[in-house]
Enzyme design. Sequence first.
Site, PDB file in Angstrom:
ATOM      1  N   GLY A  78      15.558  15.091  38.187  1.00  2.94           N
ATOM      2  CA  GLY A  78      15.615  14.807  37.021  1.00  2.94           C
ATOM      3  C   GLY A  78      14.559  13.684  36.512  1.00  2.94           C
ATOM      4  O   GLY A  78      13.572  13.389  37.724  1.00  2.94           O
ATOM      5  N   LEU A 107      14.595  10.292  36.233  1.00  2.00           N
ATOM      6  CA  LEU A 107      14.606   9.205  36.819  1.00  2.00           C
ATOM      7  C   LEU A 107      14.486   9.671  38.528  1.00  2.00           C
ATOM      8  O   LEU A 107      13.603   8.804  39.061  1.00  2.00           O
ATOM      9  CB  LEU A 107      15.820   8.434  36.665  1.00  2.00           C
ATOM     10  N   THR A 143      23.503  14.263  31.156  1.00  2.00           N
ATOM     11  CA  THR A 143      22.921  13.186  30.261  1.00  2.00           C
ATOM     12  C   THR A 143      22.629  13.955  28.880  1.00  2.00           C
ATOM     13  O   THR A 143      22.314  12.956  27.957  1.00  2.00           O
ATOM     14  CB  THR A 143      21.479  13.021  30.914  1.00  2.00           C
ATOM     15  N   THR A 173      24.314   3.753  31.594  1.00  2.00           N
ATOM     16  CA  THR A 173      23.590   3.780  30.236  1.00  2.00           C
ATOM     17  C   THR A 173      24.060   2.826  29.433  1.00  2.00           C
ATOM     18  O   THR A 173      25.255   2.375  29.511  1.00  2.00           O
ATOM     19  CB  THR A 173      23.993   5.305  29.853  1.00  2.00           C
ATOM     20  N   ASP A 174      23.291   2.610  28.502  1.00  2.00           N
ATOM     21  CA  ASP A 174      23.616   1.659  27.370  1.00  2.00           C
ATOM     22  C   ASP A 174      24.695   2.410  26.370  1.00  2.00           C
ATOM     23  O   ASP A 174      25.401   1.807  25.554  1.00  2.00           O
ATOM     24  CB  ASP A 174      22.446   1.440  26.612  1.00  2.00           C
ATOM     25  N   TYR A 206      30.023  11.434  26.305  1.00  2.00           N
ATOM     26  CA  TYR A 206      29.182  10.999  27.248  1.00  2.00           C
ATOM     27  C   TYR A 206      29.413   9.578  27.549  1.00  2.00           C
ATOM     28  O   TYR A 206      29.333   9.256  28.773  1.00  2.00           O
ATOM     29  CB  TYR A 206      27.587  11.213  26.559  1.00  2.00           C
ATOM     30  N   LYS A 245      30.522   8.236  31.098  1.00  2.00           N
ATOM     31  CA  LYS A 245      29.841   7.467  32.099  1.00  2.00           C
ATOM     32  C   LYS A 245      30.853   6.133  32.337  1.00  2.00           C
ATOM     33  O   LYS A 245      30.534   5.529  33.607  1.00  2.00           O
ATOM     34  CB  LYS A 245      28.372   6.975  31.292  1.00  2.00           C
TER      35      LYS A 245
END
Length: 308
Positions: free
Chosen positions: A11, A13, A73, A112-113, A135, A139
Amino acid sequence: MAKVLITGASGLLGANLVLDAAQGHQVVAVYHRHPIDLAGVEALRADLSRPGVAQRLISAADPDWVVHCAAATNVDACERDPETAFRLNRDMAAYVAEAAWDARARLIHVSTDAVFDGERGGYVEEDDANPATVYGRSKLAGEQAVLQAHPEAAVVRTNIFGWNAQPKRGLAEWFLANLEAGQSCTGFTDVRISPILVNDLGDLMFEMLRRGVGGVFHAGGGECLSKYEMGVRLAKAFGLNPELIRPGSVAQADLVAPRGRRLCLDSGKLAVILGVELPAFEDGLRRFRLQREEGYRERLRALTRREP
């Protein structure tokens, strides 16, 4: 030399972490669908969302560190299929955390934000999470499952940009492709984030692993920018025409899931603990451009390139 196991290794990252970490660490790259091929890196195919798989794999690999990047994601895809989102973002995270704890490995779980609703921005770690999407909820559930299974883990909330090892493009590459083709494209003026280059994030995370830092941390860039501002500044950094970036509103976009408008993260806690200054967006852009000039993008894409 630490042995680091990286999930989601093909991916955005994960692939950057593999390429960077291979220069000074023993690396185990775990992928699901897109094979990884890099000299000196042990690449393993596995579906970590299946019960027992992470336990067997991590036990056999016996890493010092685990960085869990694998996740669902695609925000709109998660909204359409909550069951898969929670299986990949909560259940798989729990399996990896349990296995890392049993192996006595330090763990970083990438979040994640989007665990925030984006109503005000400037979020610190102690703020109540209130995700507005499947999502984000999956998370957040993953964060909770990880910390329950591995009490010493670090959870890192972030928002990244960088070169992708696969043909699909992130926001920065999408802007760049349009700009270089002379095509206009839209940047949202009403969505603000704290973007950080993947490699800068990797530097921070490896320092966290070296020091054994645990808990919940925000690791965004040092600036809060609209996506429109990102596009304009990227155009200028690459010597392209910023007027090709049109201002627009996320309300006019054809998106399935709602998007938070102000998702900027306050990463001061991490900066203090590590004794560093978080990189400004311009710093990340300079490194991003230099990577392409020096052939980094090609080396990255070679990781997942299949020979004919």
